[in-house]
Design a protein around this motif. Structure first.
Motif, PDB file in Angstrom:
ATOM      1  N   VAL A  55      12.310   7.778  15.120  1.00  0.00           N
ATOM      2  CA  VAL A  55      12.371   6.670  14.263  1.00  0.00           C
ATOM      3  C   VAL A  55      11.282   7.137  13.054  1.00  0.00           C
ATOM      4  O   VAL A  55      10.459   7.783  13.209  1.00  0.00           O
ATOM      5  N   PRO A  56      11.840   6.724  11.683  1.00  0.00           N
ATOM      6  CA  PRO A  56      10.818   7.173  10.671  1.00  0.00           C
ATOM      7  C   PRO A  56       9.797   6.232  11.030  1.00  0.00           C
ATOM      8  O   PRO A  56       9.517   5.260  11.211  1.00  0.00           O
ATOM      9  N   LEU A  57       8.560   7.293  10.816  1.00  0.00           N
ATOM     10  CA  LEU A  57       7.223   6.573  10.604  1.00  0.00           C
ATOM     11  C   LEU A  57       6.551   6.518   9.206  1.00  0.00           C
ATOM     12  O   LEU A  57       6.897   7.593   8.628  1.00  0.00           O
ATOM     13  N   VAL A  58       5.710   5.549   8.880  1.00  0.00           N
ATOM     14  CA  VAL A  58       4.798   5.534   7.963  1.00  0.00           C
ATOM     15  C   VAL A  58       3.405   5.808   8.106  1.00  0.00           C
ATOM     16  O   VAL A  58       2.817   5.212   8.920  1.00  0.00           O
ATOM     17  N   PRO A  91      -4.151   1.050  14.083  1.00  0.00           N
ATOM     18  CA  PRO A  91      -3.175   0.592  12.994  1.00  0.00           C
ATOM     19  C   PRO A  91      -3.282   1.189  12.067  1.00  0.00           C
ATOM     20  O   PRO A  91      -4.046   2.332  11.547  1.00  0.00           O
ATOM     21  N   LEU A  92      -2.314   0.891  10.972  1.00  0.00           N
ATOM     22  CA  LEU A  92      -2.201   1.742   9.569  1.00  0.00           C
ATOM     23  C   LEU A  92      -3.494   1.307   8.836  1.00  0.00           C
ATOM     24  O   LEU A  92      -3.780   0.022   8.757  1.00  0.00           O
ATOM     25  N   ASP A  93      -3.812   2.266   7.751  1.00  0.00           N
ATOM     26  CA  ASP A  93      -4.874   1.961   6.913  1.00  0.00           C
ATOM     27  C   ASP A  93      -4.342   0.669   6.075  1.00  0.00           C
ATOM     28  O   ASP A  93      -3.267   0.709   5.528  1.00  0.00           O
ATOM     29  N   ALA A 108      -0.048   0.886   5.515  1.00  0.00           N
ATOM     30  CA  ALA A 108       0.229  -0.491   5.948  1.00  0.00           C
ATOM     31  C   ALA A 108       0.909  -1.167   4.919  1.00  0.00           C
ATOM     32  O   ALA A 108       2.028  -1.937   4.890  1.00  0.00           O
ATOM     33  N   ALA A 109       0.530  -1.064   3.507  1.00  0.00           N
ATOM     34  CA  ALA A 109       1.172  -1.662   2.349  1.00  0.00           C
ATOM     35  C   ALA A 109       2.524  -1.045   2.105  1.00  0.00           C
ATOM     36  O   ALA A 109       3.581  -1.926   1.594  1.00  0.00           O
ATOM     37  N   ALA A 129       8.360  -1.930   2.362  1.00  0.00           N
ATOM     38  CA  ALA A 129       9.689  -1.009   2.543  1.00  0.00           C
ATOM     39  C   ALA A 129      10.495  -2.318   3.395  1.00  0.00           C
ATOM     40  O   ALA A 129      11.553  -2.435   3.214  1.00  0.00           O
ATOM     41  N   ARG A 130       9.675  -2.755   4.501  1.00  0.00           N
ATOM     42  CA  ARG A 130      10.539  -3.873   5.305  1.00  0.00           C
ATOM     43  C   ARG A 130      10.831  -5.058   4.426  1.00  0.00           C
ATOM     44  O   ARG A 130      11.950  -5.626   4.765  1.00  0.00           O
ATOM     45  N   LEU A 131       9.998  -5.385   3.523  1.00  0.00           N
ATOM     46  CA  LEU A 131      10.121  -6.689   2.766  1.00  0.00           C
ATOM     47  C   LEU A 131      11.513  -6.345   1.834  1.00  0.00           C
ATOM     48  O   LEU A 131      12.168  -7.322   1.806  1.00  0.00           O
ATOM     49  N   THR A 132      11.531  -5.130   1.252  1.00  0.00           N
ATOM     50  CA  THR A 132      12.853  -4.787   0.666  1.00  0.00           C
ATOM     51  C   THR A 132      13.954  -4.787   1.373  1.00  0.00           C
ATOM     52  O   THR A 132      15.089  -5.295   0.998  1.00  0.00           O
TER      53      THR A 132
END
Length: 851
Positions: free
Chosen positions: A110-113, A250-252, A271-272, A277-280
């Motif tokens: 899965v794509p990771l950020v 967790p993400l920074d 994290a932002a 991305a998910r909000l969009t």
């Protein structure tokens, strides 16, 4: 892994038990609950079988399910054989050793950020350790990271890459059977032949469901197949010899108070990026610029947990980001994810909250460890081992926090970032949950009082470093502890004001550097006026009084605190506290100069110089010389002032006080301007301003930038001067409410400002700009406004400059009488360039008087 991962097929296209159970259930028209009821087994058993979490059920369970599904003949034989496979004949299985390619029995990654470094590090670890365990909270992204790593290292494991998902209640035989099956064999004894000495990788997901059986199975697997590497995910380590535990953090997230100006600024924090991305995706529109500050605050509140970010962003279909922060910012533990539901009618389907996810890891701790975690929840940001030990100490007993912190890190409850002492931090969801548990245990008041005491001790030990060579490191340390200082003051101010006063009395220098002079002084005044602090030691009260006076200078309220500074001086003198006396005289110099009492201010500076010299205090000698510089300027002795500033620079360098050297250089720029060397003054001032941005001290920064603007205006560079005005006072062409600008990013409105002095400075700049543009009427208005403001400001030389400008713009000789009066009352002497400018007006006035 996700349910899709669980339903993957094994190499060779064999049908998995999960597919059979689900297929037969759907064909029979049954829900999971209905099938469980017919078979007399738990609904979780059916659900785990369909998800692949249980791969080797008991034979009795298999028979009951076959009966409930009405299976007969070949269907029944296939069902039983798949659920309880018979031992296979010895011999290699799967691709021959020389077959090209690497068999991968895993779903695609899965794509990771924000996980590039994690992927690289874990990929390197796999080759060095037989078992690598990724541990962390539910929802931190362990499975997604493991899946990506498995695909990235597939080429290094030609014998195959496969994965198994541990089911609830699995035993060692279940895990061994599933592990062998995904490599195409039915017995452990055949696995070594299957691998034929080639490297292979097994991904084992969710080991917390059966930690003991998984450990037993992995011991057997790694012993039987030495070339097999195992990548494990779970909320706890497996506990094997040679296992490498790698927590997944967790993400920074953005730092406290971050206010990103645009998406480029926001995208510095993974994290932002994930939330945006998910909000969009959720609302089909990216976050707007006005939402970015709330977005930064929200993802910080979510602790950078990918699960929490996904859940919160999904609510963006209904609410904007600011509304999300307002509605859910204080209850992120209640965020819930719907469990995978395969049938809408399944009554066992439900939700899992972040609270439940954290609770699972919390209950893995021993009782004493839980109690310690509840105490550590008092910290609001990062902390050190030493602070943790202070907070955890019981009476005279010291607590060795290292084993505890290692255990919390091992379970993914603790974030460790950076290399400085303040590198430990509880994940936000963990801290919130532990605080809830402390409240339930009735421990909150005791914990918060202890926290306030520990923070007060930290600040008292640290504050002396706010002067001298240690200033940058000390400011940084206190910046790191900002949220803890705020929390400690808030609690102790209500419940233990003496402790709060002890804390607040050590903070004025830091408050001043960070532009918090108004709120800091308010805290000191509130605590000094609290009757419960009446019994504190006199010296402590004297430092608090002096702190309030020091901060009052910054926003033009010196007259209100002059009695406090005098009282502090008396106390320090009586007890023989040389450091306190020197500090009190220094503050009085600034207060009295701002009030126009220049002679007494000079007397205080001379007394401080004598005392500092007598006791060999190099820095305090430099400070006293710095104060005397402006008395030389007042009487027009610019050469003497320049010599004093050189002395200040030399002494400050001798004692390593870079801030004092910087302030001397900033004042040198102002002195150069008064000498009429405007271009040189601009360059000196700009260098000093750039350094002050790094240091802080917003009040001094604004004065230096304003001085640069005035030098530009006097030089005739009116566009550059106007740009400075727009930067410092972006409210329009006339005085009015000020809005924050880019130069004020660390300088909140109203902080670190003497409004009258600032208004005078602005009037001087605007007046000179208007003069150079030939608009004498506008120049007159600005110089008149500057003179009115400067009459009550901290620098009476501004008043003289304003009146000189007013005389030059109007040509009225009556202004000279106001100027003479101002010079007599302030003791300010005219500079040669000012005398030259006014010469013709003076001659005209004298002729008028003689006539």
């Amino acid at each position: 892994m996700t349910p899709d991962h669980d339903r993957s097929r094994s190499p060779g296209g064999r049908t998995l038990l999960s597919d059979l159970v689900r297929g037969h259930r759907l064909a029979a028209g049954l829900t999971q609950a209905e099938l469980a009821g017919r078979a007399g087994v738990g609904v979780r058993t059916v659900r785990d079988l369909e998800r692949g979490r249980a791969t080797r059920p008991q034979r009795t369970t298999v028979e009951l399910l076959a009966d409930a599904l009405g299976l007969t003949g070949d269907d029944r034989r296939e069902f039983v054989a798949t659920a309880r496979p018979a031992p296979a004949e010895p011999g290699p299985r799967g691709p021959a050793p020389d077959d090209p390619g690497t068999p991968i029995a895993l779903p695609p990654p899965v794509p990771l950020v924000g996980r590039d470094r994690d992927v690289a590090e874990v990929s390197d670890l796999i080759g060095a350790y037989p078992v690598v365990s990724l541990v962390g909270l539910a929802g931190v992204g362990k499975s997604a990271l493991a899946l990506t790593v498995a695909h990235s290292v597939a080429v290094r494991h030609p014998a195959g890459v496969a994965g198994v998902l541990v089911g609830e209640g699995s035993d060692a035989a279940d895990v061994l059977a599933a592990s062998a099956a995904v490599f195409g064999v039915s017995r452990l004894a055949d696995l070594s032949c299957r691998l034929a000495g080639r490297p292979a990788l097994l991904l084992v997901d969710a080991v917390e469901r059966a930690p003991g059986p998984v450990a037993e199975a992995l011991r057997s697997l790694t012993a039987a197949a030495p070339t097999l590497r195992v990548l494990v995910t779970g909320r706890r380590p497996v506990g094997l010899t040679g296992e490498l535990v790698r927590p997944v953090s967790p993400l920074d997230v953005p730092p406290p108070g971050a206010r990103p100006a645009d998406r480029v600024d926001l995208d510095r924090w993974p994290a932002a990026v994930l939330f945006a991305a998910r909000l969009t995706q959720a609302r089909h529109a990216p976050p707007t610029p006005v939402e970015l500050p709330a977005l930064a605050a929200l993802v910080r509140r979510l602790g950078g947990l990918p699960l929490a970010i996904e859940l919160m962003a999904a609510r963006g279909r209904i609410l904007d980001v600011t509304e999300l922060l307002d509605r859910y910012g204080d209850r992120v533990l209640d965020l819930a994810a719907v469990r995978p539901v395969f049938e809408p009618a399944d009554p066992a389907a439900g939700t899992v909250t972040l609270r439940e996810a954290v609770a699972t890891s919390y209950h893995l701790l021993a009782p004493a460890e839980r109690a310690a975690l509840r105490r550590l929840s008092a910290f609001r940001n990062r902390w050190s081992v030493e602070l943790a030990e202070e907070l955890l100490a019981h009476g005279a007993d010291r607590w060795d926090a290292v084993p505890l912190l290692d255990r919390l890190r091992e379970l993914g409850l603790l974030s460790v970032r950076g290399t400085g002492p303040f590198r430990f931090r509880l994940l936000d969801a963990v801290r919130d949950f532990a605080a809830e548990q402390a409240e339930a245990e009735g421990e909150t008041d005791g914990i918060r009082l202890r926290h306030a005491t520990v923070v007060a001790g930290l600040v008292r030990r640290t504050a002396p470093g706010l002067v001298g060579a240690e200033l940058p490191g000390t400011v940084h340390l206190l910046d790191e502890a900002t949220s803890d200082i705020t929390a400690a003051l808030a609690y102790a101010g209500e419940r233990a004001p003496a402790t709060a006063l002890l804390l607040a009395a050590a903070l004025p220098r830091w408050w001043r550097l960070r532009g918090r002079d108004v709120s800091g002084r308010r805290w000191l005044r509130r605590l000094l006026d609290d009757p419960r602090t009446a019994g504190v030691p006199p010296v402590l009260r004297a430092w608090a009084l002096l702190g309030a006076a020091r901060l009052a200078v910054e926003h033009g309220a010196g007259a209100e605190e002059l009695p406090a500074a005098r009282a502090a001086l008396v106390t320090f003198t009586e007890v023989g506290d040389v450091t306190g006396e020197l500090s009190a005289r220094s503050v009085l110099c600034a207060l009295l100069r701002g009030l126009g009492a220049h002679d007494e201010a000079r007397e205080q500076a001379e007394a401080a110089l004598s005392l500092a010299t007598r006791h060999g205090r190099v820095r305090e000698t430099a400070v006293a010389q710095h104060h005397l510089t402006w008395h030389d300027v007042r009487v027009g002795q610019l050469a003497g002032a320049r010599r004093r500033l050189a002395t200040v620079d030399r002494l400050a360098a001798q004692c390593g006080d870079q801030r004092l050297r910087l302030l001397a250089r900033a004042d040198l720029a102002e002195l150069t301007r008064l000498e009429g060397r405007y271009a040189e003054a601009v360059e000196q001032g700009r260098r000093a301003a750039a350094a002050l941005v790094e240091l802080g001290d917003p009040g001094r920064l604004r004065r230096v930038v304003g001085s640069v603007g005035l030098a530009l205006a006097l030089q005739g560079r009116i566009d550059d001067a106007s740009a400075v005005v727009a930067e410092l006072w972006p409210s329009g062409p006339v005085p009015g409410p000020r809005r924050p600008s880019a130069a004020e990013r660390f300088d909140p409105p109203g902080a670190g400002r003497d409004a009258r002095t600032e208004d005078a400075l602005r009037g001087l700049i605007e007046g000179q700009v208007a003069l150079h543009r030939g608009d004498r009427e506008l120049a007159t208005e600005w110089f008149a406004a500057a003179a009115e403001a400067a009459s009550g400001g901290a620098d009476r030389r501004d008043l003289v400059e304003a009146l000189v400008g007013l005389a030059a713009s109007t040509g009225e000789v009556t202004v000279l009488d106001r100027l003479d009066h101002a010079r007599q009352t302030t003791g300010v002497s005219l500079l040669p360039r000012e005398e030259e400018l006014l010469y013709s007006l003076v001659a005209q006035r004298d002729r008028a008087r003689r006539g």
